[in-house]
Design a protein around this motif. Structure first.
Motif, mmCIF file in Angstrom:
data_model
loop_
_atom_site.group_PDB
_atom_site.id
_atom_site.type_symbol
_atom_site.label_atom_id
_atom_site.label_comp_id
_atom_site.label_asym_id
_atom_site.label_seq_id
_atom_site.Cartn_x
_atom_site.Cartn_y
_atom_site.Cartn_z
ATOM 1 N N MET A 11 0.837 -1.201 0.000
ATOM 2 C CA MET A 11 0.000 0.000 0.000
ATOM 3 C C MET A 11 0.871 1.249 0.000
ATOM 4 O O MET A 11 1.896 1.294 0.661
ATOM 5 C CB MET A 11 -0.912 0.027 1.224
ATOM 6 N N ALA A 12 0.421 2.274 -0.760
ATOM 7 C CA ALA A 12 1.211 3.492 -0.837
ATOM 8 C C ALA A 12 0.390 4.765 -0.632
ATOM 9 O O ALA A 12 0.964 5.824 -0.408
ATOM 10 C CB ALA A 12 1.914 3.566 -2.193
ATOM 11 N N CYS A 13 -0.948 4.669 -0.716
ATOM 12 C CA CYS A 13 -1.750 5.892 -0.646
ATOM 13 C C CYS A 13 -3.160 5.595 -0.147
ATOM 14 O O CYS A 13 -3.512 4.449 0.113
ATOM 15 C CB CYS A 13 -1.819 6.551 -2.029
ATOM 16 N N GLY A 14 -3.950 6.638 -0.072
ATOM 17 C CA GLY A 14 -5.324 6.502 0.382
ATOM 18 C C GLY A 14 -6.175 5.640 -0.532
ATOM 19 O O GLY A 14 -7.083 4.951 -0.072
ATOM 20 N N HIS A 15 -5.893 5.695 -1.832
ATOM 21 C CA HIS A 15 -6.637 4.836 -2.755
ATOM 22 C C HIS A 15 -6.365 3.361 -2.457
ATOM 23 O O HIS A 15 -7.260 2.529 -2.524
ATOM 24 C CB HIS A 15 -6.280 5.154 -4.211
ATOM 25 N N CYS A 16 -5.115 3.054 -2.134
ATOM 26 C CA CYS A 16 -4.751 1.683 -1.767
ATOM 27 C C CYS A 16 -5.576 1.244 -0.559
ATOM 28 O O CYS A 16 -6.138 0.147 -0.544
ATOM 29 C CB CYS A 16 -3.261 1.593 -1.406
ATOM 30 N N ALA A 17 -5.639 2.108 0.439
ATOM 31 C CA ALA A 17 -6.399 1.799 1.655
ATOM 32 C C ALA A 17 -7.864 1.572 1.317
ATOM 33 O O ALA A 17 -8.501 0.677 1.860
ATOM 34 C CB ALA A 17 -6.251 2.929 2.663
ATOM 35 N N GLY A 18 -8.391 2.363 0.398
ATOM 36 C CA GLY A 18 -9.784 2.213 -0.008
ATOM 37 C C GLY A 18 -10.055 0.868 -0.651
ATOM 38 O O GLY A 18 -11.064 0.227 -0.369
ATOM 39 N N PHE A 19 -9.149 0.432 -1.524
ATOM 40 C CA PHE A 19 -9.311 -0.861 -2.189
ATOM 41 C C PHE A 19 -9.292 -2.000 -1.174
ATOM 42 O O PHE A 19 -10.112 -2.913 -1.226
ATOM 43 C CB PHE A 19 -8.220 -1.100 -3.237
ATOM 44 N N VAL A 20 -8.338 -1.943 -0.246
ATOM 45 C CA VAL A 20 -8.223 -2.984 0.777
ATOM 46 C C VAL A 20 -9.470 -2.989 1.664
ATOM 47 O O VAL A 20 -10.043 -4.045 1.940
ATOM 48 C CB VAL A 20 -6.935 -2.791 1.613
ATOM 49 N N THR A 21 -9.898 -1.809 2.073
ATOM 50 C CA THR A 21 -11.092 -1.694 2.920
ATOM 51 C C THR A 21 -12.309 -2.295 2.232
ATOM 52 O O THR A 21 -13.047 -3.091 2.827
ATOM 53 C CB THR A 21 -11.361 -0.218 3.278
ATOM 54 N N GLU A 22 -12.532 -1.927 0.973
ATOM 55 C CA GLU A 22 -13.692 -2.430 0.235
ATOM 56 C C GLU A 22 -13.717 -3.958 0.170
ATOM 57 O O GLU A 22 -14.772 -4.573 0.346
ATOM 58 C CB GLU A 22 -13.699 -1.883 -1.189
ATOM 59 N N GLN A 23 -12.569 -4.545 -0.089
ATOM 60 C CA GLN A 23 -12.520 -5.999 -0.218
ATOM 61 C C GLN A 23 -12.730 -6.699 1.123
ATOM 62 O O GLN A 23 -13.463 -7.677 1.210
ATOM 63 C CB GLN A 23 -11.200 -6.443 -0.858
ATOM 64 N N ILE A 24 -12.092 -6.194 2.182
ATOM 65 C CA ILE A 24 -12.238 -6.829 3.493
ATOM 66 C C ILE A 24 -13.662 -6.678 4.011
ATOM 67 O O ILE A 24 -14.200 -7.591 4.641
ATOM 68 C CB ILE A 24 -11.198 -6.280 4.495
ATOM 69 N N GLU A 25 -14.300 -5.546 3.737
ATOM 70 C CA GLU A 25 -15.676 -5.336 4.198
ATOM 71 C C GLU A 25 -16.647 -6.359 3.606
ATOM 72 O O GLU A 25 -17.716 -6.575 4.161
ATOM 73 C CB GLU A 25 -16.148 -3.925 3.840
ATOM 74 N N GLN A 26 -16.281 -6.997 2.515
ATOM 75 C CA GLN A 26 -17.157 -7.983 1.877
ATOM 76 C C GLN A 26 -17.116 -9.351 2.574
ATOM 77 O O GLN A 26 -17.946 -10.213 2.286
ATOM 78 C CB GLN A 26 -16.777 -8.134 0.403
ATOM 79 N N ILE A 27 -16.162 -9.542 3.490
ATOM 80 C CA ILE A 27 -16.084 -10.810 4.219
ATOM 81 C C ILE A 27 -17.257 -10.871 5.198
ATOM 82 O O ILE A 27 -17.457 -9.937 5.989
ATOM 83 C CB ILE A 27 -14.751 -10.936 4.990
ATOM 84 N N PRO A 28 -18.044 -11.948 5.159
ATOM 85 C CA PRO A 28 -19.166 -12.074 6.097
ATOM 86 C C PRO A 28 -18.696 -11.962 7.552
ATOM 87 O O PRO A 28 -17.702 -12.566 7.947
ATOM 88 C CB PRO A 28 -19.709 -13.478 5.810
ATOM 89 N N GLY A 29 -19.400 -11.143 8.315
ATOM 90 C CA GLY A 29 -19.090 -10.976 9.733
ATOM 91 C C GLY A 29 -18.258 -9.750 10.049
ATOM 92 O O GLY A 29 -18.175 -9.328 11.195
ATOM 93 N N VAL A 30 -17.634 -9.141 9.032
ATOM 94 C CA VAL A 30 -16.807 -7.953 9.267
ATOM 95 C C VAL A 30 -17.716 -6.767 9.551
ATOM 96 O O VAL A 30 -18.663 -6.498 8.810
ATOM 97 C CB VAL A 30 -15.883 -7.667 8.058
#
Length: 67
Positions: A11-30
């Motif tokens: 990760m290098a920037c806020g966009h990177c953080a956004g991509f990671v956040t979006e994907q992890i939020e899709q995990i059931p239970g998060v």
């Protein structure tokens, strides 16, 4: 409730953080994801213990790595 922190590589920037956040939020239970680009971490709150394989798959889908 379970809170876990993961080291995320690439990760290098806020966009990177956004991509990671979006994907992890899709995990059931998060329920919450806090990504710190400077510290290369993702802190995940969930209503159940998460399997590392689920988190790894989400981070890889975003284009980054867990060591």
């Amino acid at each position: 409730m379970t809170v876990s922190s993961y080291h995320v590589i690439g990760m290098a920037c806020g966009h990177c953080a956004g991509f990671v956040t979006e994907q992890i939020e899709q995990i059931p239970g998060v329920t919450d994801v806090a990504v710190d680009v400077e510290g290369d971490t993702a802190t995940v709150t969930s209503d159940r213990p998460l399997d590392i394989a689920e988190v790894r798959a989400a981070v890889e889908e975003a284009g980054y790595e867990l060591p």
